[in-house]
Scaffold this motif. Structure first.
Motif: not given
Length: 640
Positions: A398-418
């Motif tokens: 996975i590319k560096p930008m995909e690592i950064v994008a993973g941080l955003e996707r993880g934050a979005r993914g937690v909103l329903g649970v939060l």
């Protein structure tokens, strides 16, 4: 003829968490910055130590509320490309209310529960915004439950019989819900702000590495050739995906987009194909180690180490998937459905050589949890391993930008649970302040006349109703708060009681009329939603039976069980599931008539129930009906 929906459209229709705005330009950049900062905050606290409980949870909620009001419009008819000024205002207020706690923290501690007029305004605003955020992301059902509990807090003196209490004042209730760690900032949000966030971030990176596609391909290579192969692939891949997925609907659409067309092509009816995926994907929420993020909450509520919850859930989850596998096998045999030719399937050894390393983080996280690491530390290391493992081969890197994008996707993914955890905190706050949990338990016991089986039945109905249309985490919080105390009062081990209500809350996803996973499966398959739901309920029969068994005999939960009794109980239960599967589908060696189906079902139930006497009777009944089937099969061959 209705237009077939795309996977994205199905997700947005049946999974509210997926129905977000899609920004471009500066607004997209702003959302990314907030989400990435949110993830970095959690990685930092996981590495260097969490903040004081109230502050950690307040920061978590502040980020979450800002993102919720930016990404989820007030009305579904509003633009998905522009941010409405009203939503921007709510985003600012949603972020500001928890920040008030951080800024005034020392003063709030010194005042020891006394609330000022400003506190009241901020607290009331915070409570209302949490409810509105839950409406947008989770849906109306949880809002109705929350409002009912808030109403009960005020009308206590007028409540009937055992449910009556003194009633709470507005100041008292707001102070309790927003300025203590027993309401919105209680255990559910605490678990969301530590364990759950990191596990969702871990799941986001696993998705980025392509682990989901690897699971489907490896399941294809293992089971695709067998009788009814694609259906068995659906069961196996959904079970594997369920180890890290937190949503039944997302699992249905993710794996179903591959498996349902394969099942239909092979000859499965579209209503059955959608049902297989719905039942298997719902089972993913019962599969350790994540269990739709509810495993972490259960450990906190029950007061046992997290690994004990995982151990207790393992055998029931295995039996659930075994039940679905048996059902699809008999359906394939009944309709003479063949597998996919081996030359059209992926090569297992080649797959393991090329992409097997992607499973390293999943194996590692289980090892770390068993070794005594906290779930938080285990998830943290697993995140780094997921990124590191992808680097082992150029094709998966996975590319560096995909690592950064993973941080955003993880934050979005937690909103329903939060927001579900925050809303569930309001329910818990009312329960702890009024004692309504024990009062509802007493009401359930009065209704059942103190009979354990009747109490379990009413608890099951309550859990299914409360679980309809509610995501896994909130589902468990609500059912464990309202329904589980009745079983605990009957002397049932607390872990067995909590797993009982958890199972029935989850199975609401395939139980009509509000069977979201089944409806998503029907949308992918093009089938009838109600028929898909009925078929999914039949395939998921194990989830309706096993909870009763482990309440009566907790051996299946590894409670007070030796290795010998555990192996014996699992093997007899597995044989019993074969009988129950034959009864549900109406086939074993040949088509079963009504009497044979009854005998298969009764024999299967008796074998699933751990106990030598019931096992002997069950084995006898199954032996009789299998011999009957064998005789019928011989006669059919003789006439051919």
């Amino acid at each position: 003829m209705s237009k077939q929906l795309s996977a994205d459209e199905i997700m947005k229709k049946y999974d509210r968490e997926s129905d977000t705005r899609s920004f471009k330009g500066l607004m997209a950049l702003a959302v990314s910055v907030i989400a990435i900062t949110f993830s970095i905050f959690h990685l930092y606290t996981a590495m260097f130590g969490v903040l004081d409980a109230h502050i950690q949870r307040a920061v978590h909620l502040s980020f979450g509320m800002a993102l919720i009001f930016i990404l989820y419009p007030t009305s579904r008819s509003w633009s998905r490309e522009k941010l409405h000024p009203f939503d921007l205002l709510l985003a600012i207020l949603g972020a500001a209310a928890p920040i008030y706690i951080i800024m005034m923290y020392n003063e709030l501690v010194m005042r020891a529960g006394t609330v000022t007029q400003t506190d009241m305004l901020v607290g009331a605003l915070g409570v209302l915004l949490v409810i509105e955020g839950a409406r947008r992301v989770v849906g109306i059902p949880i809002v109705i439950v929350v409002l009912c509990f808030l109403a009960y807090a005020f009308i206590g003196p007028y409540a009937p019989g055992v449910l009556a209490h003194r009633g709470l004042g507005v100041d008292e209730l707001i102070g309790h819900l927003f300025f203590t760690t027993e309401g919105i900032f209680g255990i559910p949000l605490g678990v969301s702000s530590t364990f759950i966030f990191l596990f969702i971030l871990f799941g986001a990176y696993l998705e980025t590495t392509g682990l989901g596609k690897f699971f489907i391909d490896i399941a294809n290579s293992i089971a695709g050739w067998a009788s009814g192969g694609p259906a068995k692939v659906a069961v196996l891949s959904s079970g594997l995906m369920g180890t890290v997925s937190g949503s039944s609907v997302a699992n249905v659409v993710g794996t179903g987009s591959f498996t349902i067309p394969m099942m239909k092509k092979l000859g499965y009816h579209k209503d059955f194909a959608g049902a297989v995926e719905a039942a298997a994907s719902t089972g993913g929420q019962l599969m350790p180690p994540v269990m739709g993020a509810a495993a972490f909450l259960m450990a906190e509520f029950v007061g046992v180490p997290y690994i004990e919850v995982v151990k207790a859930a393992a055998i029931p989850a295995f039996l659930y998937f075994a039940g679905i596998w048996i059902g699809v096998h008999f359906e394939a045999k009944k309709n003479n459905l063949k597998g996919i030719p081996r030359d059209q399937l992926p090569n297992a050894s080649l797959l393991l050589k090329e992409r097997g390393h992607l499973a390293i983080p999943l194996i590692a996280i289980i090892y770390l949890l068993v070794s005594g690491f906290t779930p938080m530390k285990a998830a943290l290391w697993a995140i780094f391993l997921a990124i590191g493992a992808s680097m082992l081969r150029k094709s998966t890197r996975i590319k560096p930008m995909e690592i950064v994008a993973g941080l955003e996707r993880g934050a979005r993914g937690v909103l329903g649970v939060l927001v579900a955890c925050a809303a569930a905190g309001i329910i818990i706050g009312v329960v702890t302040k009024t004692g309504v949990g024990l009062k509802l338990a007493s009401a359930l016991l009065d209704l059942s006349g103190g009979n354990l089986l009747a109490t379990m039945f009413f608890t099951m109905i309550t859990s299914i109703i409360l679980g309809m249309g509610v995501p896994t985490t909130a589902n468990y919080v609500i059912t464990s708060t309202i329904a589980a105390p009745a079983l605990e009062q009957m002397g049932i081990p607390i872990l067995a009681a909590h797993l009982f209500v958890f199972y029935f809350g989850i199975i609401a996803d395939v139980t009509p009329p509000v069977a979201l996973a089944a409806y998503a499966g029907a949308a992918v398959s093009g089938g009838n939603a109600l028929k898909t739901g009925v078929n999914a309920s039949k395939l998921a029969i194990a989830a309706f039976l096993i909870p009763y068994i482990f309440v009566f005999s907790p051996t299946l939960l590894m409670i007070n069980a030796t290795a010998g009794t555990l192996i014996y109980a699992t093997c007899t239960a597995l044989i019993g599931m074969i009988g129950i599967g034959a009864a549900m589908i109406g086939f074993f060696m040949t088509k079963a008539n009504f009497i044979e189906r009854i005998l298969f079902f009764v024999g299967g139930i008796l074998l699933v129930d751990p106990g030598s006497f019931t096992d002997m009777i069950g084995a006898g009944i199954l032996t009789l009906v299998v011999f009957w089937q064998w005789t019928k099969k011989r006669k059919q061959k003789a006439h051919e």
